[in-house]
Design a protein around this motif. Structure first.
Motif, PDB file in Angstrom:
ATOM      1  N   MET A   1     -66.094 -73.973   6.521  1.00 37.52           N
ATOM      2  CA  MET A   1     -64.859 -74.865   6.198  1.00 37.52           C
ATOM      3  C   MET A   1     -63.432 -74.771   5.809  1.00 37.52           C
ATOM      4  O   MET A   1     -62.640 -75.769   6.861  1.00 37.52           O
ATOM      5  CB  MET A   1     -65.516 -74.920   3.976  1.00 37.52           C
ATOM      6  CG  MET A   1     -64.014 -76.071   3.437  1.00 37.52           C
ATOM      7  SD  MET A   1     -64.482 -77.585   3.976  1.00 37.52           S
ATOM      8  CE  MET A   1     -65.985 -77.949   3.003  1.00 37.52           C
ATOM      9  N   LYS A   2     -63.266 -72.974   6.474  1.00 32.69           N
ATOM     10  CA  LYS A   2     -61.422 -73.168   5.904  1.00 32.69           C
ATOM     11  C   LYS A   2     -61.656 -73.676   8.176  1.00 32.69           C
ATOM     12  O   LYS A   2     -60.126 -74.262   7.773  1.00 32.69           O
ATOM     13  CB  LYS A   2     -61.667 -71.976   5.683  1.00 32.69           C
ATOM     14  CG  LYS A   2     -61.564 -71.096   4.479  1.00 32.69           C
ATOM     15  CD  LYS A   2     -60.981 -69.566   5.029  1.00 32.69           C
ATOM     16  CE  LYS A   2     -60.756 -69.409   3.031  1.00 32.69           C
ATOM     17  NZ  LYS A   2     -59.666 -68.434   2.164  1.00 32.69           N
ATOM     18  N   LEU A   5     -60.741 -77.427   7.733  1.00 34.62           N
ATOM     19  CA  LEU A   5     -59.721 -77.607   7.072  1.00 34.62           C
ATOM     20  C   LEU A   5     -58.584 -76.981   8.552  1.00 34.62           C
ATOM     21  O   LEU A   5     -57.738 -78.515   8.128  1.00 34.62           O
ATOM     22  CB  LEU A   5     -59.343 -77.250   6.203  1.00 34.62           C
ATOM     23  CG  LEU A   5     -60.138 -77.459   4.886  1.00 34.62           C
ATOM     24  CD1 LEU A   5     -59.666 -76.456   3.286  1.00 34.62           C
ATOM     25  CD2 LEU A   5     -59.244 -78.823   4.685  1.00 34.62           C
ATOM     26  N   VAL A  84     -54.744 -71.887   3.608  1.00 33.82           N
ATOM     27  CA  VAL A  84     -56.523 -72.139   3.971  1.00 33.82           C
ATOM     28  C   VAL A  84     -56.884 -70.573   4.210  1.00 33.82           C
ATOM     29  O   VAL A  84     -58.002 -70.182   3.451  1.00 33.82           O
ATOM     30  CB  VAL A  84     -55.871 -72.915   5.124  1.00 33.82           C
ATOM     31  CG1 VAL A  84     -58.417 -72.840   5.274  1.00 33.82           C
ATOM     32  CG2 VAL A  84     -56.032 -74.509   4.853  1.00 33.82           C
ATOM     33  N   LEU A  89     -60.795 -71.694  -2.255  1.00 36.46           N
ATOM     34  CA  LEU A  89     -60.357 -72.918  -1.592  1.00 36.46           C
ATOM     35  C   LEU A  89     -61.412 -73.419  -2.728  1.00 36.46           C
ATOM     36  O   LEU A  89     -60.324 -75.310  -3.667  1.00 36.46           O
ATOM     37  CB  LEU A  89     -60.853 -73.977  -0.779  1.00 36.46           C
ATOM     38  CG  LEU A  89     -60.447 -73.441   0.835  1.00 36.46           C
ATOM     39  CD1 LEU A  89     -61.388 -74.177   1.597  1.00 36.46           C
ATOM     40  CD2 LEU A  89     -59.181 -73.442   0.602  1.00 36.46           C
ATOM     41  N   ASP A  90     -61.751 -73.153  -3.920  1.00 37.10           N
ATOM     42  CA  ASP A  90     -62.504 -73.864  -5.099  1.00 37.10           C
ATOM     43  C   ASP A  90     -61.106 -73.393  -6.644  1.00 37.10           C
ATOM     44  O   ASP A  90     -61.261 -73.739  -7.138  1.00 37.10           O
ATOM     45  CB  ASP A  90     -63.794 -72.788  -5.540  1.00 37.10           C
ATOM     46  CG  ASP A  90     -65.134 -73.508  -4.295  1.00 37.10           C
ATOM     47  OD1 ASP A  90     -64.701 -74.354  -3.937  1.00 37.10           O
ATOM     48  OD2 ASP A  90     -65.396 -73.040  -3.799  1.00 37.10           O
ATOM     49  N   THR A 106     -58.421 -78.453  -7.511  1.00 36.82           N
ATOM     50  CA  THR A 106     -58.485 -76.970  -6.591  1.00 36.82           C
ATOM     51  C   THR A 106     -58.150 -77.305  -5.165  1.00 36.82           C
ATOM     52  O   THR A 106     -57.072 -78.447  -5.355  1.00 36.82           O
ATOM     53  CB  THR A 106     -60.058 -77.700  -6.103  1.00 36.82           C
ATOM     54  OG1 THR A 106     -60.034 -78.665  -5.473  1.00 36.82           O
ATOM     55  CG2 THR A 106     -61.332 -77.331  -7.428  1.00 36.82           C
ATOM     56  N   PHE A 108     -58.815 -76.748  -2.632  1.00 35.03           N
ATOM     57  CA  PHE A 108     -59.422 -77.609  -1.300  1.00 35.03           C
ATOM     58  C   PHE A 108     -59.221 -79.526  -1.957  1.00 35.03           C
ATOM     59  O   PHE A 108     -58.727 -80.075  -0.614  1.00 35.03           O
ATOM     60  CB  PHE A 108     -60.752 -77.651  -1.249  1.00 35.03           C
ATOM     61  CG  PHE A 108     -61.703 -79.108  -0.536  1.00 35.03           C
ATOM     62  CD1 PHE A 108     -61.710 -78.833   0.151  1.00 35.03           C
ATOM     63  CD2 PHE A 108     -61.743 -79.836  -0.489  1.00 35.03           C
ATOM     64  CE1 PHE A 108     -61.990 -79.228   1.486  1.00 35.03           C
ATOM     65  CE2 PHE A 108     -62.756 -81.170  -0.078  1.00 35.03           C
ATOM     66  CZ  PHE A 108     -62.758 -81.001   1.400  1.00 35.03           C
ATOM     67  N   GLU A 109     -58.903 -79.748  -2.795  1.00 33.12           N
ATOM     68  CA  GLU A 109     -58.318 -81.388  -3.334  1.00 33.12           C
ATOM     69  C   GLU A 109     -57.620 -81.116  -2.411  1.00 33.12           C
ATOM     70  O   GLU A 109     -56.750 -82.195  -2.337  1.00 33.12           O
ATOM     71  CB  GLU A 109     -58.973 -81.667  -4.563  1.00 33.12           C
ATOM     72  CG  GLU A 109     -60.231 -81.193  -5.296  1.00 33.12           C
ATOM     73  CD  GLU A 109     -60.795 -81.342  -6.888  1.00 33.12           C
ATOM     74  OE1 GLU A 109     -62.530 -81.507  -6.793  1.00 33.12           O
ATOM     75  OE2 GLU A 109     -60.274 -80.941  -7.199  1.00 33.12           O
TER      76      GLU A 109
END
Length: 146
Positions: A1-2, A5, A84, A89-90, A106, A108-109
């Protein structure tokens, strides 16, 4: 995921740079609204980064000299990537918007908001450029990846 991003922030940086380049080259032809929107786009990313890091932020509608925009864009990229790479991220972050209202999201959001917001405003800028007879930049993500 990172890594995804980071890729999206590099995409954001790339097309912000292209937009800044076109605006700089055609500065006498572009409307104030176009200049305001690219400044806002860059400032908003800086604001989201600052909220995550609990740092002082820009004013979201501040206008900078056109010569400073690429430097701000580059700094935003570096700061976003740093976030990042070094954040959970959570993790939920509490922050205030420009009206003083409190929210919690979060990391991430908040990062995704910065990316999505930039995409939205680049579309607006392209529409304004086209209205002035200036060739818009194709900024779709798929073009970046080709």
């Amino acid at each position: 995921m990172k890594e995804k991003l980071i890729d999206l922030f590099e995409y954001t940086y790339h097309y912000n740079s292209k937009i800044i380049e076109v605006i700089s080259e055609k500065i006498s032809e572009v409307e104030e609204k176009t200049i305001s929107l690219i400044n806002h786009t860059l400032s908003a990313q800086q604001v989201w980064n600052s909220r995550i890091l609990n740092e002082k932020s820009f004013e979201v509608w501040q206008i900078y000299p056109i010569e400073k925009l690429e430097e701000i864009n580059k700094h935003n990229l570096q700061k976003s990537i740093l976030i990042v790479e070094n954040s959970d991220l959570d993790e939920k972050i509490e922050y205030q918007n420009s009206r003083g209202e409190r929210f919690e999201n979060t990391v991430f959001e908040m990062l995704f908001q910065a990316i999505n917001h930039s995409t939205y405003h680049r579309g607006q800028i392209n529409s304004l450029l086209k209205q002035k007879g200036i060739q818009p930049i194709l900024t779709d993500y798929i073009f970046y990846k080709r």
